[in-house]
Design a protein around this motif. Structure first.
Motif, PDB file in Angstrom:
ATOM      1  N   ARG B  61       0.819  -1.155   0.269  1.00 11.81           N
ATOM      2  CA  ARG B  61      -0.079  -0.003   0.090  1.00 11.81           C
ATOM      3  C   ARG B  61       0.988   1.370   0.016  1.00 11.81           C
ATOM      4  NH1 ARG B  61      -3.642  -3.001   2.891  1.00 11.81           N
ATOM      5  NH2 ARG B  61      -2.632  -2.439   5.111  1.00 11.81           N
ATOM      6  N   ARG B  62       1.979   1.069   0.671  1.00 13.63           N
ATOM      7  CA  ARG B  62       2.948   2.204   0.636  1.00 13.63           C
ATOM      8  C   ARG B  62       3.348   2.616  -0.660  1.00 13.63           C
ATOM      9  NH1 ARG B  62       4.962   4.760   5.093  1.00 13.63           N
ATOM     10  NH2 ARG B  62       6.877   5.671   4.699  1.00 13.63           N
ATOM     11  N   LEU B  63       3.920   1.628  -1.192  1.00 10.57           N
ATOM     12  CA  LEU B  63       4.429   1.777  -2.555  1.00 10.57           C
ATOM     13  C   LEU B  63       3.203   2.264  -3.562  1.00 10.57           C
ATOM     14  CD1 LEU B  63       6.500   0.977  -4.926  1.00 10.57           C
ATOM     15  CD2 LEU B  63       5.402  -1.023  -5.353  1.00 10.57           C
ATOM     16  N   GLY B  64       1.993   1.816  -3.390  1.00 12.85           N
ATOM     17  CA  GLY B  64       0.925   2.166  -4.124  1.00 12.85           C
ATOM     18  C   GLY B  64       0.983   3.812  -3.911  1.00 12.85           C
ATOM     19  N   ASN B  65       0.951   4.291  -2.940  1.00 10.74           N
ATOM     20  CA  ASN B  65       0.806   5.777  -2.526  1.00 10.74           C
ATOM     21  C   ASN B  65       2.027   6.463  -3.119  1.00 10.74           C
ATOM     22  OD1 ASN B  65      -1.617   5.584  -0.857  1.00 10.74           O
ATOM     23  ND2 ASN B  65      -0.228   5.451   1.078  1.00 10.74           N
ATOM     24  N   ILE B  66       3.286   5.830  -3.070  1.00 15.38           N
ATOM     25  CA  ILE B  66       4.380   6.601  -3.683  1.00 15.38           C
ATOM     26  C   ILE B  66       3.887   6.876  -5.099  1.00 15.38           C
ATOM     27  CG2 ILE B  66       6.524   6.470  -4.267  1.00 15.38           C
ATOM     28  CD1 ILE B  66       7.137   4.888  -1.553  1.00 15.38           C
ATOM     29  N   LEU B  67       3.706   5.613  -5.724  1.00 17.12           N
ATOM     30  CA  LEU B  67       3.091   5.645  -7.494  1.00 17.12           C
ATOM     31  C   LEU B  67       2.162   6.421  -7.728  1.00 17.12           C
ATOM     32  CD1 LEU B  67       3.893   1.624  -8.105  1.00 17.12           C
ATOM     33  CD2 LEU B  67       5.285   3.558  -8.459  1.00 17.12           C
ATOM     34  N   THR B  68       1.211   6.832  -6.712  1.00 15.12           N
ATOM     35  CA  THR B  68       0.177   7.799  -7.105  1.00 15.12           C
ATOM     36  C   THR B  68       0.490   8.992  -7.019  1.00 15.12           C
ATOM     37  OG1 THR B  68      -0.899   7.570  -5.048  1.00 15.12           O
ATOM     38  CG2 THR B  68      -2.040   6.112  -6.743  1.00 15.12           C
ATOM     39  N   GLY B  69       1.621   9.340  -6.558  1.00 11.87           N
ATOM     40  CA  GLY B  69       2.140  10.705  -6.166  1.00 11.87           C
ATOM     41  C   GLY B  69       1.637  11.146  -4.986  1.00 11.87           C
ATOM     42  N   ALA B  70       1.013  10.403  -3.933  1.00 16.88           N
ATOM     43  CA  ALA B  70       0.546  10.868  -2.844  1.00 16.88           C
ATOM     44  C   ALA B  70       1.522  11.448  -1.922  1.00 16.88           C
ATOM     45  CB  ALA B  70      -0.453  10.026  -2.196  1.00 16.88           C
ATOM     46  N   ILE B  71       2.706  10.848  -1.828  1.00 20.33           N
ATOM     47  CA  ILE B  71       3.769  11.034  -0.794  1.00 20.33           C
ATOM     48  C   ILE B  71       4.774  12.264  -1.270  1.00 20.33           C
ATOM     49  CG2 ILE B  71       5.479  10.118   0.676  1.00 20.33           C
ATOM     50  CD1 ILE B  71       4.151   7.505   0.775  1.00 20.33           C
ATOM     51  N   ILE B  72       4.889  13.106  -0.529  1.00 20.11           N
ATOM     52  CA  ILE B  72       5.580  14.059  -0.692  1.00 20.11           C
ATOM     53  C   ILE B  72       7.077  13.919  -0.370  1.00 20.11           C
ATOM     54  CG2 ILE B  72       6.321  16.738  -0.598  1.00 20.11           C
ATOM     55  CD1 ILE B  72       3.100  16.869  -0.152  1.00 20.11           C
ATOM     56  N   GLU B  73       7.185  13.688   1.014  1.00 21.37           N
ATOM     57  CA  GLU B  73       8.489  13.287   1.818  1.00 21.37           C
ATOM     58  C   GLU B  73       8.466  11.915   2.217  1.00 21.37           C
ATOM     59  OE1 GLU B  73       9.715  16.103   4.651  1.00 21.37           O
ATOM     60  OE2 GLU B  73       8.541  17.647   3.538  1.00 21.37           O
ATOM     61  N   ALA B  74       9.628  11.305   2.456  1.00 18.06           N
ATOM     62  CA  ALA B  74       9.336   9.873   2.904  1.00 18.06           C
ATOM     63  C   ALA B  74       8.386   9.705   4.164  1.00 18.06           C
ATOM     64  CB  ALA B  74      11.069   9.415   3.071  1.00 18.06           C
ATOM     65  N   ASP B  75       8.827  10.615   5.201  1.00 18.17           N
ATOM     66  CA  ASP B  75       8.025  10.385   6.422  1.00 18.17           C
ATOM     67  C   ASP B  75       6.772  11.066   6.276  1.00 18.17           C
ATOM     68  OD1 ASP B  75      10.237   8.903   7.493  1.00 18.17           O
ATOM     69  OD2 ASP B  75      10.926  10.872   8.658  1.00 18.17           O
ATOM     70  N   GLN B  76       6.262  11.744   5.573  1.00 18.58           N
ATOM     71  CA  GLN B  76       5.128  12.592   5.512  1.00 18.58           C
ATOM     72  C   GLN B  76       4.332  12.056   4.125  1.00 18.58           C
ATOM     73  OE1 GLN B  76       5.283  16.523   6.265  1.00 18.58           O
ATOM     74  NE2 GLN B  76       6.595  16.285   8.039  1.00 18.58           N
ATOM     75  N   GLU B  77       3.315  11.526   4.522  1.00 21.35           N
ATOM     76  CA  GLU B  77       2.174  11.186   3.352  1.00 21.35           C
ATOM     77  C   GLU B  77       1.120  11.976   3.424  1.00 21.35           C
ATOM     78  OE1 GLU B  77       1.552   6.777   3.608  1.00 21.35           O
ATOM     79  OE2 GLU B  77       3.302   6.447   4.944  1.00 21.35           O
ATOM     80  N   ARG B  78       0.400  12.016   2.172  1.00 22.65           N
ATOM     81  CA  ARG B  78      -0.443  12.886   1.984  1.00 22.65           C
ATOM     82  C   ARG B  78      -1.491  12.134   0.942  1.00 22.65           C
ATOM     83  NH1 ARG B  78      -0.179  18.563   1.243  1.00 22.65           N
ATOM     84  NH2 ARG B  78      -2.164  19.599   0.666  1.00 22.65           N
ATOM     85  N   VAL B  79      -2.775  12.072   1.234  1.00 26.20           N
ATOM     86  CA  VAL B  79      -3.820  11.696   0.480  1.00 26.20           C
ATOM     87  C   VAL B  79      -4.748  12.566   0.082  1.00 26.20           C
ATOM     88  CG1 VAL B  79      -5.483   9.908   0.107  1.00 26.20           C
ATOM     89  CG2 VAL B  79      -3.244   9.259   1.142  1.00 26.20           C
ATOM     90  N   GLU B  80      -5.198  12.709  -1.028  1.00 22.71           N
ATOM     91  CA  GLU B  80      -6.408  13.724  -1.312  1.00 22.71           C
ATOM     92  C   GLU B  80      -7.574  12.964  -1.931  1.00 22.71           C
ATOM     93  OE1 GLU B  80      -6.043  18.044  -2.587  1.00 22.71           O
ATOM     94  OE2 GLU B  80      -6.651  16.952  -4.442  1.00 22.71           O
ATOM     95  N   ILE B  81      -8.762  13.147  -1.180  1.00 23.72           N
ATOM     96  CA  ILE B  81      -9.759  12.394  -1.692  1.00 23.72           C
ATOM     97  C   ILE B  81     -10.780  13.202  -2.468  1.00 23.72           C
ATOM     98  CG2 ILE B  81     -11.718  10.596  -1.008  1.00 23.72           C
ATOM     99  CD1 ILE B  81      -9.716  10.313   1.599  1.00 23.72           C
ATOM    100  N   ALA B  82     -11.347  13.196  -3.587  1.00 26.64           N
ATOM    101  CA  ALA B  82     -12.472  14.212  -3.874  1.00 26.64           C
ATOM    102  C   ALA B  82     -13.652  13.155  -4.039  1.00 26.64           C
ATOM    103  CB  ALA B  82     -12.011  14.275  -5.504  1.00 26.64           C
ATOM    104  N   PHE B  83     -14.719  14.083  -3.358  1.00 25.43           N
ATOM    105  CA  PHE B  83     -16.200  13.359  -3.505  1.00 25.43           C
ATOM    106  C   PHE B  83     -16.917  14.182  -4.344  1.00 25.43           C
ATOM    107  CE2 PHE B  83     -14.338  12.928   0.804  1.00 25.43           C
ATOM    108  CZ  PHE B  83     -14.728  11.416   1.148  1.00 25.43           C
ATOM    109  N   SER B  84     -17.147  13.688  -5.608  1.00 25.97           N
ATOM    110  CA  SER B  84     -17.738  14.341  -6.495  1.00 25.97           C
ATOM    111  C   SER B  84     -19.217  14.594  -6.503  1.00 25.97           C
ATOM    112  CB  SER B  84     -17.640  13.515  -8.036  1.00 25.97           C
ATOM    113  OG  SER B  84     -17.738  12.201  -7.540  1.00 25.97           O
ATOM    114  N   ALA B  85     -19.686  13.870  -5.439  1.00 30.08           N
ATOM    115  CA  ALA B  85     -21.173  13.922  -5.073  1.00 30.08           C
ATOM    116  C   ALA B  85     -21.509  15.061  -4.389  1.00 30.08           C
ATOM    117  CB  ALA B  85     -21.957  12.605  -4.570  1.00 30.08           C
ATOM    118  N   LEU B  86     -20.414  15.552  -3.414  1.00 30.49           N
ATOM    119  CA  LEU B  86     -20.495  16.713  -2.605  1.00 30.49           C
ATOM    120  C   LEU B  86     -20.159  17.752  -3.332  1.00 30.49           C
ATOM    121  CD1 LEU B  86     -19.647  14.765   0.609  1.00 30.49           C
ATOM    122  CD2 LEU B  86     -21.800  15.359  -0.140  1.00 30.49           C
TER     123      LEU B  86
END
Lengths: 377, 164
Positions: B61-86
């Protein structure tokens, strides 16, 4: 009772050690059984509890095999599965049968030895492909389909052996009847089965255990061998949610199967003497015959004999199914012979599985040096 | 540019295989094995031997996060979720490693909600997760704080809280 506890304890230690060293555990379970059993210290004896554990081990092994049968997948891959499967079957059965006959075994004994000689260990092949990171190799798929074909042959063989003392046609009809009934139950009861499997209380595991045991116990009324009954049940359940059934049956299989191997070893009777030379020769032939069948398969399926080395390296180990055959239909001398072949080939197989890729690279380099016109990439 | 087809295959006794070929002709194959581990193979175009890595589900899952570009720094992860219905609500979840100056302060002391509008929804300390920490929760240096909010609120958190 103490015998089974001791056997379980020894299994636990052996499982730890073999996992740590990443070697196949089956030969060590059998050898531990021989040491503890009739021909050794006599600590594990054939009491009713041990027999029950062994039977359970065999039943769950075969139920699992049934669950894994993907007939529609075989049909979709027909040419490749059949071609490699038939090469493997013919080469190894023939060499195994001739070798056993030459050593003076009777016709039936030779047939049992030939079948055990032919069937590679699915567990060892799959573990080897995963642990040695070979899943992406194109030969990996060939190996997986070979194992499936061997399972089918084993089913036919078990049916033939059990038909020996009754009318084969009647038995065949009964097996087809049982299979049809179980398939119908799985088909019409699919929603019910899935609703049970989805629960998170004790019901799924209780149901799985009860279903396997009930089906096995019906074999007495129907005079269809237990082995056929549980394979049929597995195959029928595979049409519902095989992953869930595997999950719930795995604990039973894991515990009972390892005790099965130890108890199998414990019942080996070495009092008649062991023809070590014969076991050594048959084991050597077992390694060589897989080399022959592997090379032919490599040439036919992948157009390269080098591919055959990879197939060979991962299919040398004989294991659980050979032992099951010996347990079900072997005379004492056949049992000893098959146990010896399983021990030796599985140890050789664990090495070839590790080093086959290196061997293959070495051969490729040699080939390159001989033909300087070929480009290196 | 079209995406190459992803092939998936169920291998009996082994697990599920996913394989695709990149534009440059390299091949990537992922196997979800029945034992629960995930193996990833890459095969460079023209090469014969693939290289492989085995991962636990968490690592994958960590690798997946890196590949989707979610992680900026190794220790700091970031995930953005868009709710299209809201009305296209975009929620960002970001992990921050608590620096020394913040150690010993509570969520209340730092006035996180008032100053930034973001919320600390979990703190991971020595491999233990504290979900929904109360306002009286005292940070320790080295804690990993999971902060949720809109993108601007997360930026505010970074500016207002992390630098104090």
């Amino acid at each position: 009772m103490e015998g089974i506890v001791l056997a379980l304890f020894v299994c636990l230690i052996l499982a730890l050690v073999t996992k740590y060293l990443s070697v196949p555990p089956i030969p060590f379970y059998i050898m531990a059984g021989v040491l503890l059993g009739r021909s050794g210290l006599g600590l594990v004896t054939e009491d009713p509890i041990c027999t029950f554990f062994s039977d359970m081990g065999l039943i769950f092994l075969l139920f699992f095999m049934g669950l894994g049968l993907k007939l529609e997948r075989i049909a979709a891959n027909r040419t490749a599965v059949l071609t490699s499967g038939i090469i493997d079957l013919n080469v190894n059965m023939l060499i195994g049968f001739v070798a056993a006959s030459l050593f003076g075994f009777t016709l039936v004994e030779s047939a049992v030895i030939a079948a055990a000689f032919y069937i590679s260990s699915t567990a060892m092949a799959v573990t080897s492909l995963i642990e040695n990171r070979k899943l992406m190799l194109r030969e990996a798929e060939t190996v997986i389909w070979l194992m499936m074909f061997e399972d089918l042959v084993l089913i036919v063989f078990l049916a033939l052996v059990s038909a020996a003392n009754q009318n084969p046609l009647l038995l065949f009809l009964k097996i087809v009847g049982v299979l049809a009934l179980l398939y119908a139950l799985a088909h019409w009861g699919k929603e019910f089965l899935i609703s049970i499997l989805d629960r998170d209380d004790e019901l799924p595991i209780l149901f799985t255990f009860a279903a396997v045991l009930t089906t096995a116990s019906f074999s007495m009324f129907l005079e269809v061998p237990k082995t056929m009954m549980v394979i049929a049940l597995g195959a029928a359940f595979a049409t519902t949610d095989p992953d869930a059934f595997e999950e719930h049956a795995r604990p039973f299989k894991d515990v009972f199967l390892v005790t099965f191997f130890v108890i199998f070893g414990a019942t080996i009777d070495l009092s008649g003497g062991v023809n070590l030379l014969m076991i050594l020769v048959i084991s050597l032939l077992a390694v060589l015959s897989k080399f022959v069948s592997g090379t032919i398969t490599g040439l036919v399926i992948h157009g390269s004999a080098i591919s055959g080395i990879e197939i060979w390296g991962n299919t040398i180990g004989r294991g659980e199914f050979s032992i099951a055959l010996a347990y079900l239909c072997g005379s004492p001398i056949v049992v000893t012979t098959i146990a010896g072949v399983v021990i030796l080939t599985s140890i050789v197989g664990s090495f070839t599985a590790k080093y086959s890729t290196g061997l293959r690279r070495g051969l490729l380099h040699m080939g390159r040096r001989k033909s300087p016109t070929r480009h290196l990439h | 540019m079209s995406l190459m087809a992803l092939r998936s295959l169920n291998l009996p006794g082994v697990g599920t295989k996913y394989e695709f070929e990149t534009d440059k002709g390299d091949t990537v194959a992922i196997f979800f094995t029945k034992s629960g581990t995930i193996q990833m193979y890459t095969l460079q175009n023209g090469c014969k031997a693939p290289s492989a890595a085995e991962m636990t589900p968490v690592e994958a899952r960590r690798l997946g996060n890196i590949l989707t570009g979610a992680i900026i720094e190794a220790d700091q992860e970031r995930v953005e979720i868009a709710f299209s219905a809201l009305a296209d609500l975009r929620i960002t979840i970001h992990t921050f490693i608590i620096p020394k100056p913040i150690g010993g302060k509570t969520i209340e002391d730092l006035q996180i909600r008032a100053k930034t509008g973001s919320t600390v929804i979990a703190v991971c300390r020595h491999d233990q997760n504290i979900i929904n920490p109360p306002p009286t929760f005292v940070f320790e240096a080295g804690d990993a704080a999971l902060v949720i909010g809109e993108s601007d609120q997360i930026k505010m958190f970074e500016r207002e809280i992390m630098v104090t």
